[in-house]
Design an enzyme around this catalytic site. Structure first.
Site, short mmCIF file in Angstrom:
data_model
loop_
_atom_site.label_atom_id
_atom_site.label_comp_id
_atom_site.label_asym_id
_atom_site.label_seq_id
_atom_site.Cartn_x
_atom_site.Cartn_y
_atom_site.Cartn_z
N HIS A 47 0.92 -1.12 -0.12
CA HIS A 47 0.03 0.14 0.00
C HIS A 47 0.76 1.20 0.02
O HIS A 47 1.79 1.08 0.59
CB HIS A 47 -0.91 0.15 1.16
CG HIS A 47 -2.09 -0.99 1.00
ND1 HIS A 47 -2.44 -1.52 -0.07
CD2 HIS A 47 -2.95 -1.44 1.73
CE1 HIS A 47 -3.52 -2.40 0.26
NE2 HIS A 47 -3.89 -2.29 1.38
N LYS B 71 -12.87 5.33 8.64
CA LYS B 71 -13.34 6.44 7.61
C LYS B 71 -14.89 6.27 7.74
O LYS B 71 -15.49 7.41 7.48
CB LYS B 71 -12.85 6.06 5.94
CG LYS B 71 -13.27 6.90 5.22
CD LYS B 71 -12.44 7.15 4.07
CE LYS B 71 -12.78 5.73 3.19
NZ LYS B 71 -14.09 5.71 2.52
#
Length: 939
Positions: free
Chosen positions: A136, A579
């Site tokens: 990532h 999130k």
């Protein structure tokens, strides 16, 4: 230069300071390249190290710097200073590693609690730590900087060793110190002349190259050291490695179009080649060392038979040379088999005289060990542990893809075969399951026969399953084990993957049938892969139980589980849940979901293996892995901890071999304690588990320690979570035009143009928070210094609860709550609201700007007030002074880079032509990298 080195030694006679040495060398480098930059850098550092007030004079100074010819030099000076701070901090961690927590310390602690050593041994034999390294885009440094980091670390260690070595032992002490000093200066000088930012997009294969550099130079030797320690503690050979290595590089194609089947195959081959060549290198050393003659050593009968059987494969030179040196002869034969295994992978013909599996290699090594005494077999035992660690695959790949891609492929195949129409994916869930059940009832379709009857996208997916099947046969059955289904929302998502595994041969169904005589015949099935749901959002986590319960009642999935030895891997995502619902609600929802899965596991009689998808930042599940492990619900770990290690966390935990040893040992030690407590809390204790079992007060279940204390506060935590969720959602999801605010009040525009990783920084251009990737989301808020995702919503929750005594009691007694609050505090102390307010000014819509900033500012004040109350502190982290000092030491550099970044963005926004914008973009990228180095995480 010699005088400087001597003066440095004289000045540090009383107290050796690695940081001062590094800082002095850096200042020398800066001065030699640009004396004016050094002057400004020192002035900035002095100004910002004071009261840290962002005065008008300070703003004017940074505006002046942003317009000067020394701008790039100042950015680089601050960034390199952050790098040497990181090296110094790692050195301090390495220094205390040998005297701090370890497996030995864990044993001592457990024995003091009443656990018997034999029971600790059993637990140690059973535990597995499974770090999975991902690509990532959170590692901001180029490989050039990683290599320099490692070399500077080595030279610094040499200087320290020389410093404490008496002059009579090391006559050339000053010269040796000077040499290392010069080597560090050489590396820093080269970094000064190098770009901080990659000029080209990073390809997947280069991400693998970066990881393999760390694996080969640090991870493998460090993990091997720990395996040898475990083996020595148990005083017997290991059956299975307590450390398993995993990777997503080349297997993670969710949102990354650059991960193709060809690339995945190439990655698997590269890993295989590296580990086999590692074994060959070790065997070459042993061939040189084990010159033991048959005249002085009794040969094991099995070894003697093996040599007689295989000696025809030795060339004449080796046969004559090693006629009386059987160990060298056997090692040469092992080497030849390994070399043939490398050939076998690419050959269409059968290769004679090779290994079919690592088990056969281990049998050969064991024959040598059993024929030698303990001293002579020492390095062979280490090689044996290395083979247990690396197998023939090095790192086990995970295959990850979005549910929509699996469903799309299955829909097309089922339509082609006549089971349904092309609207399969739009059907009701019950209908989809009915169709899949029908297809799974029939004999499997040979995927090779339909590859050219389907669309290119579906062919790509089907080929992936066939490539994995090939690799399991040609390379190692352990090369890839998990098929992860991102954004799992329904049971049919997993049944669809089961169908593809069925048709590809990765799942061979077990059967029960009757013979002609009426005898029951059981054909054992083989499940070559774990079909792994990834539950990411708050809603998905809440529905996890329902989905798994439906699957265990499905006849086909039930048989698959039976063929998988009743094991079900489940991945828990930390990023999207944060999130989605904010930091506290995310943590609580994960804790609650895991607790519920433990209960479901017991009820269904299935063994769940949880895979924790953690990121580097606090808002994505970061923080100390060891403390998080101990805070997991009782019984949730089983015996295996599988977790992602992402981006900059890989280098911070594993680039330095000493830190890597500490990381592995500390995690195993924490896992040992966690599993021991959990196992005996579930199964109770008896007289063998406590030294004073005759005393009834000590003969009790550890359940009261590890479970009931946390359960007592769950209703209160639930209430905090609800308030926090409402507060977070009110800001992020319910504020009109919040995405517009985000795009203007953070440097997300520049982050998206930064060459950090191979994966695109966003799924699609959108006005919805749901479609934003978690990493750039967190990265952007970190760069604007509000670091909002790491704390927003907590202040409102604690303030709404408004019971300081109960909250302090909960903090002291609940491991989960304490760990969550401590992690948030470590992220919160890095916030700089003055910088964040400057970013706020970039939002042109006055009403939007005032509305959002008012909410963030008010929540910040509440959070600060209540963190101090809950932790009973006057200043953040005052009870953890070492952590506080480390973080605050970085703030002057970070503040300088943030202020420069602000000025550069202002110039970028007013730039009139493209060439100027491109130049400013590059400079802004330099500040982004520098800030990431200082804060020590990106997303």
């Amino acid at each position: 230069m010699q005088q400087k080195s001597q003066q440095k030694e004289k000045n540090t006679k009383d107290e050796f300071s690695k940081y001062e040495i590094l800082k002095d060398i850096l200042l020398e480098v800066i001065e030699e390249n640009d004396p004016q930059v050094k002057k400004v850098f020192l002035s900035l550092f002095e100004s910002l190290s004071g009261d840290m007030q962002n005065s008008a004079e300070l703003k004017a100074l940074f505006q002046e710097i942003s317009e000067s010819e020394h701008l790039v030099g100042i950015i680089k000076a601050c960034s390199l200073h952050n790098i040497i701070l990181n090296i110094y901090e790692e050195q301090e961690q390495a220094r205390i590693a040998s005297v701090s927590r370890s497996i030995a310390a864990a044993y001592q602690a457990l024995e003091e609690e009443g656990f018997d050593k034999l029971d600790c041994d059993k637990v140690l034999e059973s535990i597995r730590f499974y770090p999975v390294f991902t690509a990532h885009p959170t590692e901001s440094r180029r490989r050039t900087f990683l290599e320099a980091h490692q070399e500077i670390t080595r030279e610094l260690e040499k200087i320290e060793n020389y410093f404490y070595t008496p002059d009579n032992v090391l006559p050339n002490k000053q010269r040796e110190i000077q040499q290392s000093y010069d080597n560090i200066k050489y590396r820093l000088h080269l970094l000064w002349k190098s770009h901080l930012v990659r000029s080209e997009k990073l390809e997947v294969i280069f991400e693998l190259d970066n990881l393999l550099f760390i694996v080969e130079n640090s991870i493998l030797p460090s993990a091997l050291r720990v395996l040898n320690q475990v083996s020595n503690r148990l005083n017997k050979p290991l059956k299975i490695s307590p450390i398993k290595l995993g990777s997503w590089i080349g297997g993670d194609r969710d949102g990354n179009p650059f991960v193709t089947n060809e690339l995945m195959t190439r990655v698997m081959k590269m890993q295989h080649e590296l580990i086999i060549n590692t074994y060959i290198n070790e065997i070459n050393k042993l061939i040189r060392e084990l010159s033991i003659s048959i005249d002085f050593s009794q040969l094991n009968k099995d070894l003697e038979k093996s040599l007689q059987k295989e000696k025809a494969y030795l060339n004449q030179t080796s046969l004559k040379l090693h006629e009386r040196e059987p160990y060298r002869a056997k090692l040469n034969l092992i080497k030849l088999k390994l070399q043939n295994h490398l050939l076998k992978v690419n050959s269409i013909n059968d290769i004679d005289f090779t290994y079919q599996s690592p088990k056969e290699l281990l049998e050969d090594i064991d024959m040598l060990i059993q024929s030698l005494d303990n001293t002579a077999s020492k390095r062979l035992k280490s090689l044996r542990n290395l083979v247990l660690l690396g197998g023939f695959h090095l790192m086990q790949l995970d295959f990850r893809e979005h549910r929509d891609m699996y469903l799309s492929a299955v829909s097309e195949v089922l339509c082609l075969l006549g089971y349904t129409d092309s609207d399969f994916s739009q059907r009701h869930e019950s209908k989809k399951i009915e169709i899949l059940n029908q297809a799974l009832n029939d004999p499997p379709t040979n995927l090779n026969r339909i590859l050219w009857d389907v669309s290119p996208q579906t062919r790509h997916t089907l080929n992936a399953f066939l490539r994995v099947l090939w690799a399991k046969k040609a390379i190692s059955k352990d090369i890839l084990k998990s098929f992860i289904v991102s954004m799992t929302t329904q049971a049919s998502d997993l049944l669809a993957v089961l169908y593809l595994a069925y048709c590809s041969g990765l799942w061979q169904r077990g059967k029960i049938k009757k013979s002609e005589s009426g005898e029951t015949i059981i054909k054992e099935g083989k499940a070559g892969v774990f079909i792994t749901p990834l539950f990411e959002t708050i809603d998905d986590l809440e529905h996890a139980e329902e989905i798994l319960e439906i699957l265990t009642k499905n006849e086909h999935y039930k048989q698959y589980l039976k063929d998988s030895r009743n094991a079900q891997q489940i991945m828990i995502g930390y990023s999207d849940s944060s999130k989605d619902g904010g930091i506290f609600t995310s943590n609580y929802s994960l804790y609650k979901a895991i607790s519920n899965l433990v209960k479901l596991e017991s009820r269904l009689g299935i063994q769940f293996m949880l895979f924790h998808g953690k990121g580097g930042s606090i808002s994505r599940g970061g923080g100390q892995l060891e403390s998080a492990l101990l805070a997991f619900p009782a019984g949730s770990v089983g015996s295996t901890l599988k977790t992602t290690e992402q981006g900059e966390i890989i280098s911070s935990r594993y680039l330095n071999p000493k830190i890597a040893i500490r990381s592995f040992a500390l995690t195993l030690a924490s896992l040992l304690k966690k599993v021991a407590h959990d196992y005996f809390s579930i199964h109770g204790t008896d007289s063998s588990l406590t030294k004073t079992s005759q005393n009834n007060t000590t003969n009790q279940s550890f359940e009261a320690i590890s479970q009931h204390k946390v359960d007592k506060y769950l209703p209160k935590l639930e209430e905090l979570s609800r308030i926090s969720y409402r507060s977070y959602r009110s800001l992020v999801y319910d504020t009109p035009n919040f995405i517009e605010y985000f795009k203007n009040a953070t440097p997300i525009e520049f982050i998206q143009n930064l060459n950090l990783g191979s994966r695109p920084s966003k799924r699609k251009d959108t006005q919805k928070v749901e479609d934003l990737r978690a990493i750039p989301w967190v990265f952007a808020w970190t760069q604007n210094r509000s670091i909002m995702p790491a704390w927003y919503g907590l202040g409102s929750a604690l303030n709404g609860f408004d019971n300081r005594e109960l909250l302090q009691e909960c903090y002291n007694d609940s491991i989960f709550f304490k760990t969550t609050i401590d992690n948030i505090t470590q992220g919160f102390i890095k916030v700089d609201m003055e910088i964040a307010e400057e970013y706020n000014e970039f939002v042109e819509d006055f009403g939007l700007r005032q509305n959002v900033w008012g909410k963030i500012s008010d929540e910040y004040k509440k959070t600060l007030e209540w963190l101090l109350i809950v932790r009973n502190e006057n200043n953040l982290l005052e009870k953890s002074p070492d952590i506080r000092d480390r973080i605050l030491a970085r703030m002057p550099n970070i503040k300088a880079l943030s202020l420069l970044q602000l000025e550069l963005i202002k110039k970028y926004k007013s730039a009139k032509y493209e060439d100027l914008r491109m130049r400013l973009m590059e400079q802004i990228h330099g500040t982004i990298i520098g800030i990431a180095q200082g804060i020590r995480n990106t997303g």
